[in-house]
Design an enzyme around this catalytic site. Structure first.
Site, mmCIF file in Angstrom:
data_model
loop_
_atom_site.group_PDB
_atom_site.id
_atom_site.type_symbol
_atom_site.label_atom_id
_atom_site.label_comp_id
_atom_site.label_asym_id
_atom_site.label_seq_id
_atom_site.Cartn_x
_atom_site.Cartn_y
_atom_site.Cartn_z
ATOM 1 N N ASN A 1 -2.602 -2.703 -0.105
ATOM 2 C CA ASN A 1 -2.037 -2.384 -1.219
ATOM 3 C C ASN A 1 -1.200 -3.352 -1.854
ATOM 4 O O ASN A 1 0.210 -3.619 -1.385
ATOM 5 C CB ASN A 1 -1.662 -0.835 -1.542
ATOM 6 C CG ASN A 1 -2.674 0.075 -0.888
ATOM 7 O OD1 ASN A 1 -3.725 -0.043 -1.087
ATOM 8 N ND2 ASN A 1 -2.078 0.976 -0.024
ATOM 9 N N ASP B 1 -4.382 6.110 13.564
ATOM 10 C CA ASP B 1 -3.847 6.526 12.595
ATOM 11 C C ASP B 1 -2.487 7.569 12.970
ATOM 12 O O ASP B 1 -2.309 7.423 14.406
ATOM 13 C CB ASP B 1 -4.516 7.445 11.480
ATOM 14 C CG ASP B 1 -4.110 7.170 10.050
ATOM 15 O OD1 ASP B 1 -2.991 7.538 9.668
ATOM 16 O OD2 ASP B 1 -4.706 6.535 9.316
ATOM 17 N N HIS C 1 -0.558 11.271 6.876
ATOM 18 C CA HIS C 1 -1.487 9.996 6.516
ATOM 19 C C HIS C 1 -2.897 10.498 7.348
ATOM 20 O O HIS C 1 -3.763 10.208 6.858
ATOM 21 C CB HIS C 1 -0.784 8.769 6.993
ATOM 22 C CG HIS C 1 -1.769 7.602 6.317
ATOM 23 N ND1 HIS C 1 -2.440 7.126 7.249
ATOM 24 C CD2 HIS C 1 -1.604 6.925 5.171
ATOM 25 C CE1 HIS C 1 -3.001 6.002 6.346
ATOM 26 N NE2 HIS C 1 -2.604 5.863 5.195
ATOM 27 N N SER D 1 -5.977 3.086 2.137
ATOM 28 C CA SER D 1 -6.399 4.078 3.177
ATOM 29 C C SER D 1 -7.321 5.100 3.027
ATOM 30 O O SER D 1 -7.830 5.568 3.952
ATOM 31 C CB SER D 1 -4.684 4.683 3.375
ATOM 32 O OG SER D 1 -3.997 3.734 3.898
#
Length: 413
Positions: free
Chosen positions: A191, A53, A93, A256
């Site tokens: 998404n 990430d 994130h 996520s």
């Protein structure tokens, strides 16, 4: 593909600020999806989960002691992988993801408590969405996967998407490397609200456990989930909470966040059943999922809603192959045109199935071949022709003999 093709699977809804004393009450998934019950057996101690990430800030109170190793594969991050990369929420994130997965909380009833609160985090920081010198997003991801395997991860969480069904050949090698080392790879479906209308790689790679998102009522999330035939299981993707780099909390949405909840469940299974291989671990997750009605598996929910307690404690039959597919077989079928028919002298065994013997078109039977036949023509045409011709000739002779017999008999009469 360039770095522009890969993005993180976070929802478009803006994150909102939360306070430490509110956070624990907001974590509805801990009870609703069986985590607190699973903790009666294990909390994930001894299992390393790699988070590929934007980097995980291990200094936040909620992650104290959780991050046990890290690396940067982008060329612009910190060597330990803990420098958040990107701008705005993108930089946060990775820390959001890690806190959902293995947060320690800040007290008995405050802060983010992860779904596997004793699992360890390995952070591999990547910089996606912008070109970073000569390091493409694809190369960063491939290197991060290999680094995670080499540093002891038995689970890899990938809350990112390439937004395409396909993936580069470098990922073939990297993901095969992970699977050959008994690593479970968990990926977010992506998404719709972020423009991912259908599941994209790495969630399309055979063998990967792909996670779709649902709302608090357990219904498919319209904005915070995508659909696809590779989906294995569903988990919450709305009204999530996360710890911010440097401190503070946010509420956010996206697959996520659904992915690390499933990665946490995988970590719990691996801790409770350390002898199980990756295919059996994945099989526990999908066969104990709660069906939502309709066809199972479905392109919306996969096998159903995650049930962490059942995954840890249920009696589940052994499987001999990864129920999410076989990447080696896929490569053998779909990459054959790019693979040499024979290995180079001295090359080692890659573990891939050998290329099939080439088939040639059947040679047509012509009239010339009929009169100057080869053995194949003799067996397929001449022999049957001779037998049939002989049988017809015998019938004809019999008929002629019968006619002559009746004529003689008539004359005598």
């Amino acid at each position: 593909m360039t770095a522009l093709a890969t993005a993180f699977a976070v929802g478009l809804a803006p994150a909102t600020v939360a306070h430490a004393d509110q956070v624990r009450d907001m974590e509805y998934w801990l009870n609703d999806y069986g985590f607190t019950k699973a903790w009666q057996t294990t909390k994930g101690a001894g299992v390393k989960v790699a988070v590929i990430d934007t980097g995980v800030d291990g200094s936040v109170p909620d992650l104290a002691g959780a991050v046990v190793g890290g690396a940067d594969v982008s060329g612009v991050g910190a060597a330990n992988g803990q420098k958040p990369l990107g701008a705005g929420e993108a930089a946060d994130h990775g820390t959001w993801v890690a806190s959902l997965l293995a947060g320690r909380g800040t007290g008995a009833d405050s802060g983010v408590l992860g779904a596997a609160p004793q699992a360890s985090i390995l952070t591999a920081s990547v910089a996606l969405g912008t070109s970073i010198g000569a390091v493409s997003s694809d190369d960063q991801v491939a290197e991060a996967v290999r680094w995670a395997v080499d540093n002891g991860a038995s689970v890899i969480n990938m809350s990112l998407t390439r937004n395409t069904l396909d993936w580069p050949t470098s990922w073939d090698d990297a993901f095969q490397y992970a699977f050959s080392h008994d690593v479970v790879v968990v990926a977010a479906a992506g998404n719709r609200g972020s423009g991912t209308t259908e599941v994209g790689a790495p969630a399309t790679i055979p063998g990967v456990l792909t996670v779709a998102g649902v709302d608090r009522a357990g219904q498919a999330s319209f904005d915070a989930s995508s659909q696809g035939i590779t989906i294995g299981v569903s988990a919450p993707s709305e009204q999530l909470v996360g710890a911010n780099p440097g401190g503070g909390y946010v509420q956010w949405a996206g697959t996520s966040g659904a992915a690390p909840l499933v990665s946490a469940a995988v970590a719990l299974v691996r801790a409770a059943h350390p002898d199980l291989k990756a295919p059996d671990v994945i099989n526990r997750i999908i066969t104990t999922a709660r069906p939502t009605g309709g066809t199972v598996p479905s392109p919306v929910y996969g096998y159903g809603l995650l049930d962490a307690a059942a995954a840890v404690t249920a009696t589940v039959p052994h499987v001999s192959a990864n129920p999410m597919g076989d990447l080696t077989q896929w490569i053998h079928i779909h990459r054959r045109a790019d693979t040499p028919a024979t290995a180079a002298p001295g090359a080692g065994d890659s573990g891939a199935a050998p290329a099939p013997k080439a088939l040639t078109p059947e040679r047509p039977v012509t009239w010339r071949a009929f009169f100057w036949p080869q053995w194949s023509v003799l067996t397929t045409l001449w022999l049957p022709f001779s037998l049939i011709s002989g049988f017809v000739a015998l019938l004809a002779l019999g008929a002629v003999g019968a006619c002559l017999h009746f004529r003689r008999a008539a004359r005598r009469g």
